[in-house]
Scaffold this motif. Sequence first.
Motif, PDB file in Angstrom:
ATOM      1  N   ARG A 181       0.869  -1.172   0.000  1.00  0.00           N
ATOM      2  CA  ARG A 181       0.000   0.000   0.000  1.00  0.00           C
ATOM      3  C   ARG A 181       0.905   1.220   0.000  1.00  0.00           C
ATOM      4  O   ARG A 181       1.883   1.259   0.737  1.00  0.00           O
ATOM      5  CB  ARG A 181      -0.878  -0.022   1.262  1.00  0.00           C
ATOM      6  CG  ARG A 181      -2.021   0.949   1.245  1.00  0.00           C
ATOM      7  CD  ARG A 181      -2.988   0.691   2.407  1.00  0.00           C
ATOM      8  NE  ARG A 181      -2.512   1.211   3.670  1.00  0.00           N
ATOM      9  CZ  ARG A 181      -2.217   0.464   4.725  1.00  0.00           C
ATOM     10  NH1 ARG A 181      -2.305  -0.850   4.683  1.00  0.00           N
ATOM     11  NH2 ARG A 181      -1.806   1.015   5.859  1.00  0.00           N
ATOM     12  N   ARG A 182       0.582   2.210  -0.812  1.00  0.00           N
ATOM     13  CA  ARG A 182       1.456   3.376  -0.941  1.00  0.00           C
ATOM     14  C   ARG A 182       1.394   4.271   0.293  1.00  0.00           C
ATOM     15  O   ARG A 182       0.336   4.449   0.895  1.00  0.00           O
ATOM     16  CB  ARG A 182       1.099   4.179  -2.188  1.00  0.00           C
ATOM     17  CG  ARG A 182       1.431   3.439  -3.485  1.00  0.00           C
ATOM     18  CD  ARG A 182       1.055   4.245  -4.703  1.00  0.00           C
ATOM     19  NE  ARG A 182       1.284   3.466  -5.914  1.00  0.00           N
ATOM     20  CZ  ARG A 182       2.397   3.537  -6.651  1.00  0.00           C
ATOM     21  NH1 ARG A 182       3.350   4.380  -6.308  1.00  0.00           N
ATOM     22  NH2 ARG A 182       2.531   2.793  -7.722  1.00  0.00           N
ATOM     23  N   GLU A 186       4.516   8.342  -1.794  1.00  0.00           N
ATOM     24  CA  GLU A 186       4.254   7.388  -2.872  1.00  0.00           C
ATOM     25  C   GLU A 186       2.880   7.621  -3.504  1.00  0.00           C
ATOM     26  O   GLU A 186       2.680   7.346  -4.684  1.00  0.00           O
ATOM     27  CB  GLU A 186       4.371   5.962  -2.353  1.00  0.00           C
ATOM     28  CG  GLU A 186       5.754   5.548  -1.886  1.00  0.00           C
ATOM     29  CD  GLU A 186       6.130   6.055  -0.509  1.00  0.00           C
ATOM     30  OE1 GLU A 186       7.310   5.961  -0.142  1.00  0.00           O
ATOM     31  OE2 GLU A 186       5.227   6.557   0.211  1.00  0.00           O
ATOM     32  N   GLU A 187       1.945   8.133  -2.724  1.00  0.00           N
ATOM     33  CA  GLU A 187       0.634   8.493  -3.266  1.00  0.00           C
ATOM     34  C   GLU A 187       0.673   9.804  -4.032  1.00  0.00           C
ATOM     35  O   GLU A 187      -0.274  10.143  -4.738  1.00  0.00           O
ATOM     36  CB  GLU A 187      -0.392   8.622  -2.127  1.00  0.00           C
ATOM     37  CG  GLU A 187      -0.805   7.309  -1.503  1.00  0.00           C
ATOM     38  CD  GLU A 187      -1.860   7.505  -0.440  1.00  0.00           C
ATOM     39  OE1 GLU A 187      -1.897   8.604   0.174  1.00  0.00           O
ATOM     40  OE2 GLU A 187      -2.646   6.573  -0.219  1.00  0.00           O
ATOM     41  N   ARG A 188       1.761  10.556  -3.877  1.00  0.00           N
ATOM     42  CA  ARG A 188       1.870  11.887  -4.465  1.00  0.00           C
ATOM     43  C   ARG A 188       2.924  11.942  -5.573  1.00  0.00           C
ATOM     44  O   ARG A 188       3.496  12.988  -5.822  1.00  0.00           O
ATOM     45  CB  ARG A 188       2.156  12.911  -3.363  1.00  0.00           C
ATOM     46  CG  ARG A 188       0.964  13.102  -2.428  1.00  0.00           C
ATOM     47  CD  ARG A 188       1.349  13.774  -1.122  1.00  0.00           C
ATOM     48  NE  ARG A 188       0.167  14.117  -0.344  1.00  0.00           N
ATOM     49  CZ  ARG A 188      -0.497  13.234   0.417  1.00  0.00           C
ATOM     50  NH1 ARG A 188      -0.091  11.969   0.477  1.00  0.00           N
ATOM     51  NH2 ARG A 188      -1.564  13.617   1.104  1.00  0.00           N
ATOM     52  N   ASN A 192       7.499   3.979  -5.891  1.00  0.00           N
ATOM     53  CA  ASN A 192       7.074   3.105  -4.803  1.00  0.00           C
ATOM     54  C   ASN A 192       8.233   2.360  -4.147  1.00  0.00           C
ATOM     55  O   ASN A 192       8.157   2.005  -2.982  1.00  0.00           O
ATOM     56  CB  ASN A 192       6.047   2.092  -5.322  1.00  0.00           C
ATOM     57  CG  ASN A 192       5.301   1.415  -4.185  1.00  0.00           C
ATOM     58  OD1 ASN A 192       4.659   2.075  -3.368  1.00  0.00           O
ATOM     59  ND2 ASN A 192       5.384   0.091  -4.122  1.00  0.00           N
ATOM     60  N   LEU A 214      -1.744   3.728  -8.816  1.00  0.00           N
ATOM     61  CA  LEU A 214      -2.110   4.991  -8.182  1.00  0.00           C
ATOM     62  C   LEU A 214      -3.587   5.264  -8.364  1.00  0.00           C
ATOM     63  O   LEU A 214      -4.152   4.898  -9.391  1.00  0.00           O
ATOM     64  CB  LEU A 214      -1.286   6.141  -8.779  1.00  0.00           C
ATOM     65  CG  LEU A 214       0.158   6.250  -8.273  1.00  0.00           C
ATOM     66  CD1 LEU A 214       0.965   7.153  -9.180  1.00  0.00           C
ATOM     67  CD2 LEU A 214       0.170   6.774  -6.851  1.00  0.00           C
TER      68      LEU A 214
END
Length: 214
Positions: A181-182, A186-188, A192, A214
């Motif tokens: 899970r990011r 990593e979500e932005r 990863n 994403l």
Amino acid sequence: MVQPESGVHREAGMPDISPELPPGQRLQRGWPVTHYGPVPKFKPERWEFRVFGATADGEKRCWNHEEFSALPFSTVVADLHCVTKFSMLGAEWGGVPARAILELAPPAPRVTHVMVWAEYGYSANMRLADFADARTIFATHKDGELLTAEHGFPLRLVVPHLYAWKGPKWVRGVEYMTADRRGFWEERGYHNVGDPWGEQRYSYQEEPGDGPEL
């Protein structure tokens, strides 16, 4: 977190460090302060380090600040590579090895990744193998001195073989995960995995299998 032409100059008494820098990195003599958001105020009576998620026995494990400070202390000499393109080489980090946490609070056999949680809900994910690396350390000291608040006191994670954003400042716990899970960056748009030798800076560079969509 400009490669020199013929390696890094070492002065007398400096530890033995790699003469090479990862691609795109420049040698940093000092230690810049880089982080997102304000510096949290440390309140020892309220501080707690947690290990939770898919633990081997299904139970959460917690240490208060006094208990965590009493865990076995180790040192490792390792570099710090920031995605902003500076590298700090040959620092001595002191603290609790990640492997010690894995021994004290073992993950379930099906765990593949961890999420490291810090103040303000900041998080960074990584493969269990990266977390379990012999040089990954929950640092309380650098070069024999306590970390300053700006650099992560009372606790920051150092993962020398990954970019420095994978090692959050002001760490408060670790979550064991059975699927990736990011985390926050990593979500932005950050990579990863975050291997500096592969120059894995941004998510658009990811190959199939590098991380969840994403």
